[in-house]
Design an enzyme around this catalytic site. Structure first.
Site, short mmCIF file in Angstrom:
data_model
loop_
_atom_site.label_atom_id
_atom_site.label_comp_id
_atom_site.label_asym_id
_atom_site.label_seq_id
_atom_site.Cartn_x
_atom_site.Cartn_y
_atom_site.Cartn_z
N GLU A 1 41.87 17.81 23.56
CA GLU A 1 41.47 18.98 22.76
C GLU A 1 39.97 19.01 22.56
O GLU A 1 39.35 20.06 22.61
CB GLU A 1 42.20 19.00 21.42
CG GLU A 1 43.73 18.94 21.51
CD GLU A 1 44.36 19.93 22.48
OE1 GLU A 1 43.81 21.03 22.67
OE2 GLU A 1 45.41 19.60 23.07
N HIS B 1 38.21 20.30 25.61
CA HIS B 1 38.34 21.75 25.77
C HIS B 1 37.14 22.50 25.17
O HIS B 1 36.92 23.66 25.51
CB HIS B 1 39.60 22.25 25.05
CG HIS B 1 40.83 22.34 25.91
ND1 HIS B 1 40.83 22.87 27.18
CD2 HIS B 1 42.13 22.04 25.65
CE1 HIS B 1 42.07 22.85 27.67
NE2 HIS B 1 42.88 22.34 26.75
N GLU C 1 43.25 23.95 31.85
CA GLU C 1 44.20 22.87 31.58
C GLU C 1 44.16 21.77 32.64
O GLU C 1 44.15 20.59 32.31
CB GLU C 1 45.61 23.42 31.41
CG GLU C 1 45.78 24.34 30.20
CD GLU C 1 45.37 23.71 28.88
OE1 GLU C 1 45.20 22.48 28.82
OE2 GLU C 1 45.19 24.46 27.89
N GLY D 1 51.67 20.15 21.82
CA GLY D 1 51.02 18.92 21.38
C GLY D 1 49.89 19.18 20.41
O GLY D 1 49.82 18.58 19.34
N ALA D 2 48.99 20.06 20.79
CA ALA D 2 47.83 20.36 19.96
C ALA D 2 47.11 21.58 20.52
O ALA D 2 47.47 22.06 21.60
CB ALA D 2 46.87 19.17 19.94
N MET D 3 46.12 22.06 19.77
CA MET D 3 45.45 23.31 20.18
C MET D 3 43.95 23.23 19.90
O MET D 3 43.53 22.82 18.83
CB MET D 3 46.09 24.48 19.41
CG MET D 3 45.50 25.82 19.74
SD MET D 3 45.74 26.24 21.50
CE MET D 3 44.28 27.22 21.77
N GLU D 4 43.18 23.68 20.91
CA GLU D 4 41.73 23.49 20.92
C GLU D 4 40.93 24.58 20.23
O GLU D 4 39.80 24.85 20.63
CB GLU D 4 41.27 23.38 22.38
CG GLU D 4 41.35 24.69 23.20
CD GLU D 4 42.62 24.87 24.02
OE1 GLU D 4 43.66 24.28 23.64
OE2 GLU D 4 42.59 25.61 25.02
N ASN D 5 41.46 25.23 19.19
CA ASN D 5 40.71 26.28 18.50
C ASN D 5 39.27 25.85 18.23
O ASN D 5 39.02 24.73 17.80
CB ASN D 5 41.38 26.60 17.16
CG ASN D 5 42.88 26.67 17.29
OD1 ASN D 5 43.40 27.53 17.98
ND2 ASN D 5 43.57 25.73 16.66
N GLU E 1 47.17 30.75 20.89
CA GLU E 1 47.38 30.71 22.33
C GLU E 1 48.89 30.74 22.61
O GLU E 1 49.64 30.02 21.97
CB GLU E 1 46.80 29.43 22.94
CG GLU E 1 46.84 29.47 24.46
CD GLU E 1 46.22 28.24 25.14
OE1 GLU E 1 45.84 27.30 24.43
OE2 GLU E 1 46.13 28.27 26.36
N1 TRP Z 1 45.98 24.83 24.92
C1 TRP Z 1 46.87 23.86 24.35
C2 TRP Z 1 46.55 22.56 25.00
O1 TRP Z 1 46.77 22.34 26.14
C3 TRP Z 1 48.31 24.22 24.58
C4 TRP Z 1 49.03 24.89 23.47
C5 TRP Z 1 48.99 24.59 22.17
C6 TRP Z 1 49.99 25.93 23.58
N2 TRP Z 1 49.84 25.40 21.49
C7 TRP Z 1 50.45 26.21 22.31
C8 TRP Z 1 50.51 26.64 24.63
C9 TRP Z 1 51.43 27.18 22.07
C10 TRP Z 1 51.47 27.60 24.40
C11 TRP Z 1 51.91 27.88 23.13
O2 TRP Z 1 45.97 21.71 24.44
ZN ZN Z 2 44.90 21.88 27.03
#
Ligand code: TRP
Ligand code: ZN
Length: 865
Positions: A304, A307, A326, A267-271, A127
């Site tokens: 996350e 999400h 978001e 912070g983190a990512m919701e894959n 993302e």
């Molecule tokens: N979707 C992620 C969140 O809100 C945001 C995020 C994670 C992101 N990594 C990123 C946005 C890198 C931009 C670039 O939890």
């Molecule tokens: Zn998010």
């Protein structure tokens, strides 16, 4: 004169109104990864289908990719071109199998977008537009595909191979390599793809869903970090249960994996099924993490996880709809956190955060609507407006509809759009249809930027025994937007009887026109107004309430937020008058703080928030021209006076909340908070034993909250203990990067006059690196919010930040761009500082080879309108 030939190349602007559906769909994709740190081969097989009647070529986005091979239905072809990184193929027919092969160098990927290496791991961040750095693909969120992935790697270096979905096969290969295959049954956009390879160890647990399915949970970290994963695991299980109870949302795969990585842009990512976290939002134990860290982990793990429905099962049609996932998900995680402890304190913290970041953004050159109209670089739009104002917009919907109808709306939204990529409008429509409430005017919250102001004045009509409340709203101009329409503003109000201190009425008023007059019968005397209770709308209230009204509310308002707010307003009024006239009567604030401190009915956690002075930045936000030195002096003087006048009470609170053995409970957190706020006041008053008290706490603390609070107190002082404590802290934690970040931040936030010299030295410290975003933020990010020290009159603070940004830009443009906004606040300062800040912005814009990330932020920050 500029002619077209030597005009500077200005990056493309993407406009929301230019949206059109994808020309080609990709129902399924097979990815083959042959992984290694310096040379990873990616072979992609895409099933593509023409979408609608058109003869446009297939366009597969790519970023820094070179095709080694392209095949159409199995036949190698050279009938393609590269256009701005994208692979263009003219195809005659409606459905094809396209194969491409590329080679990546994860170890050289310092942008941390796409596939990169972090401390021996290989991991991805896609993302918003990172997938195009992995393989050629229509990298847009409205193209949803089923993914089948084969990962092959050296077994010793990468024993664990993780991807989205379920593992469906694995095997050993002759040359010390092994492979795992993963299948994700849920169609998803490319931005939710993820893989991780490395020597990871799992904290395993399980969760039984509401329909009785067992889900295997795992949090993957390096082996030595396993003892620090218990809090995150508990947070995950609590979140899963909460989403079932409150939203009826059940998890949908048999596995849920979380991986912690040290180098991460966000912070983190919701894959899907494989959340990837900045390790600071996973790892915690009492010795290394503060209460704020524990709270943040709880919130981010929940965010996350939530999400999975608000983001993954229902995703965004295009990136202008980012707040769809978001804003909604932040609202969900805020409510979740409020349910786990003191809801009142949580709300105060959320509002403080909104005011510190979003209100500033909304009042500056980077202001944009919750649903933006255009962007140059989408990464620049992961902002406080999209996240935090977006969450306030959802909260207002909840307030307007009530819990039951709001839940009916969210049920309809999830049911109707499951498996789709949709818009903010689809969300509002679902809420509207399920509730029967007309949200026509409410939609302006998505399209109009700027924080609305509401003037409120309460008078008393003695002849009719009525209280008369006059409200008047205005929405300020923002870049590209002027003459705005009035918004629909839900205002919770109450009126209090001054003598009995009883609340007489409480109601929800919805201000829809510019002006409104509300008459409330049954008041023999002039009551006291409590307005925007619970912070029911993200606005600025300008009321004509007197110091005595505010003191009254700070003692009697039964809405904890209203009580907090009254004290804040009283403090702000005092400080603003001190800054503008040089002196102020501290008496009312001291009395109100005394009342709060001696009120045994109040929760210590709340007391600690209520007695805290507004930040220097927030005081600045109230002024026409920010005078950082005068603000610092006025705030220091009030702190000193409060500390000295109430010394006995601070000492009492400090002793009454003396450290017991560590526990993470709302009560224990509240005690620590009040104890450390008290210590801060004692230090602020320079009582003779302040440094001794702080150093003793520093040395004897059994937890990071107390140790760091004591260190922060000493870091602001001239005491001999200061250098000793900083050294002891460094040596004790030198092998823990997350704690060393705190060591950098503490010094960057110091109020000492030599802070600029300290941060320059820290920039040269062997532990400083531009490769790690946490470390850069810990030093440069923290320093740039230190209002007085960053805004030194000679401009050295601005130069320091700019030097770092320009050096960081080629390494990690996304992180550099995120750190720029403090320079864009120039309009708020005197002419001399304005000139100094603009000079640095011009230096940035003039830099050859600048990224579009930094170009967008700097050029918009300079723009005269
Ligand atoms: N979707 C992620 C969140 O809100 C945001 C995020 C994670 C992101 N990594 C990123 C946005 C890198 C931009 C670039 O939890
Ligand atoms: Zn998010």
């Amino acid at each position: 004169m500029l002619d077209a030939m030597n005009a500077p190349s200005v990056p493309n602007v993407v406009h929301r109104e230019d949206y059109h559906p994808p020309d080609w769909l990709v129902p399924s994709v097979q990815l083959d990864f042959n992984l290694s740190a310096h040379g990873t081969r990616v072979h992609a097989t895409l099933r593509v289908e023409r979408n609608g009647l058109h003869d446009r070529p297939l366009r597969l986005d790519g970023d820094e990719l070179q095709p080694l091979q392209v095949r159409v239905d199995g036949e190698e072809t050279s009938n393609w071109i590269l256009d701005e990184g994208a692979l263009l193929l003219a195809l005659d027919g409606d459905a094809f199998t396209i194969e491409t092969e590329v080679e990546l160098n994860p170890a050289a990927n310092t942008k941390l977008m796409g596939l990169y290496a972090s401390n021996g791991l290989l991991c991805t961040q896609c993302e918003a537009e990172g997938f195009r750095r992995i393989t050629f693909f229509p990298d847009r969120p409205d193209v949803l595909s089923r993914y089948h992935v084969r990962m092959e790697a050296d077994r010793e270096a990468y024993p664990i191979l993780l991807c989205n979905g379920d593992p469906v096969g694995r095997g050993e290969l002759a040359n010390g390599r092994h492979w795992v295959e993963w299948n994700d049954p849920f169609p998803k956009p490319a931005y939710l793809f993820a893989l991780v390879a490395g020597d990871l160890h799992a904290n395993r647990d399980s969760f039984v869903t509401m329909s009785g399915r067992k889900v295997d949970l795992a949090i993957w970290v390096r082996e030595s970090d396993l003892p620090k994963t218990a809090h995150a695991m508990a947070a995950l299980k609590t979140s899963m249960k909460w989403d079932e109870d409150v939203y009826g949302r059940e998890y949908d795969l048999a596995i849920f994996n979380i991986v912690a990585v040290d180098d991460f842009n966000f912070g983190a990512m919701e894959n899907k099924g494989l959340n990837i976290f900045n390790s600071r939002y996973i790892l915690a134990d009492p010795d290394t993490a503060t209460d704020l860290d524990y709270d943040a982990i709880l919130g981010v793990v929940a965010h996350e996880y939530f999400h999975n429905w608000s983001g993954d099962r229902v995703t965004c049609r295009d990136w202008f709809q980012l707040s769809l996932k978001e804003g909604f998900t932040v609202f969900r995680d805020q409510c979740f956190s409020a349910d786990q402890g003191s809801a009142a304190v949580r709300r105060i913290e959320d509002v403080r955060m909104l005011r510190a970041s979003q209100f500033q953004e909304d009042a500056g050159p980077l202001a944009h609507p919750v649903r933006p109209e255009s962007y140059i670089e989408i990464s620049n739009f992961y902002t406080a407006t999209i996240y935090n104002k977006g969450a306030e917009v959802i909260r207002m919907l909840h307030t307007l509809l009530g819990q039951e109808k709001f839940r009916a709306g969210s049920d309809l939204y999830f049911e109707r759009h499951d498996g789709q990529a949709v818009t903010c409008e689809d969300f509002v429509l679902a809420m509207e249809e399920a509730s029967g409430v007309d949200l026509g005017q409410f939609r302006l919250w998505y399209s109009q930027a700027g924080t609305p102001h509401v003037k409120a004045s309460l008078t008393h009509d003695a002849s009719r025994q009525e209280a008369v409340l006059k409200l008047e709203q205005s929405v300020p101009d923002t870049p590209g937007q002027s003459n705005k329409l009035p918004m629909a503003i839900p205002l919770k109000i109450a009126l209090f009887n001054r003598e009995s201190a009883n609340r007489e009425i409480e109601q929800l008023e919805i201000l829809t026109d510019v002006e409104k007059e509300i008459r409330i019968a049954g008041f023999a005397k002039h009551p006291v107004l409590s307005i925007n209770r619970g912070f029911s709308a993200p606005i600025i209230v300008e009321s004509d309430r007197s110091a005595s009204d505010l003191a009254f509310l700070s003692a009697h308002d039964d809405d904890p937020f209203g009580r907090y707010e009254a004290m804040q307003q009283l403090m702000l009024d005092t400080l603003v008058s001190a800054v503008s006239s040089g002196t102020a009567d501290h008496g009312p604030v001291i009395e109100a703080v005394r009342n709060t401190l001696t009120n045994n009915a109040l929760d210590p956690a709340f007391v600690a928030e209520a007695v805290l002075l507004p930040s220097e930045a927030f005081i600045g936000d109230q002024m026409l021209v920010v005078d950082p030195d005068a603000i610092n002096s006025a705030r220091d003087a009030l702190r000193r006076d409060l500390g000295g006048s109430l010394e006995g009470l601070w000492r009492g609170a400090f002793a009454a909340h003396a450290a017991k053995s560590f526990e993470y409970s709302p009560e224990a957190k509240g005690s620590r908070r009040l104890r450390n706020v008290s210590l801060g006041y004692l230090a602020g008053a320079s009582v003779s034993d302040a440094a001794k008290l702080a150093f003793h706490q520093f040395e004897t603390a059994d937890n990071m909250t107390d140790r760091l609070a004591a260190l922060g107190t000493l870091a602001n002082s001239d005491a001999d203990e200061r250098v000793a404590a900083l050294d002891i802290f460094y040596n004790r934690y030198r092998d823990n990067p997350l704690v060393i970040d705190k060591w950098f931040t503490t010094q960057a936030l110091s109020t000492r006059k030599d802070t600029i010299e300290a941060v320059k030295d820290l920039r040269e410290h062997p532990d400083f690196t531009l490769q790690n975003p946490n470390r850069v933020r810990a030093l440069a990010g923290a320093f740039s919010v230190n209002q007085q020290q960053f805004n030194l009159a000679d401009g050295s603070g601005y130069r320091f930040l700019t030097d770092i940004l320009l050096e960081l830009d080629p390494i990690n443009p996304q992180t550099a761009a995120k750190l720029l906004p403090p320079l864009g606040r120039w309009r708020r300062f005197d002419a001399k500082r304005q000139g100094l800040m603009k000079a640095q912005l011009e230096r940035i814009v003039g830099q050859a080879g600048l990224s579009k990330d930094l170009y967008e932020q700097a050029s918009k920050s300079l723009a005269s309108e």
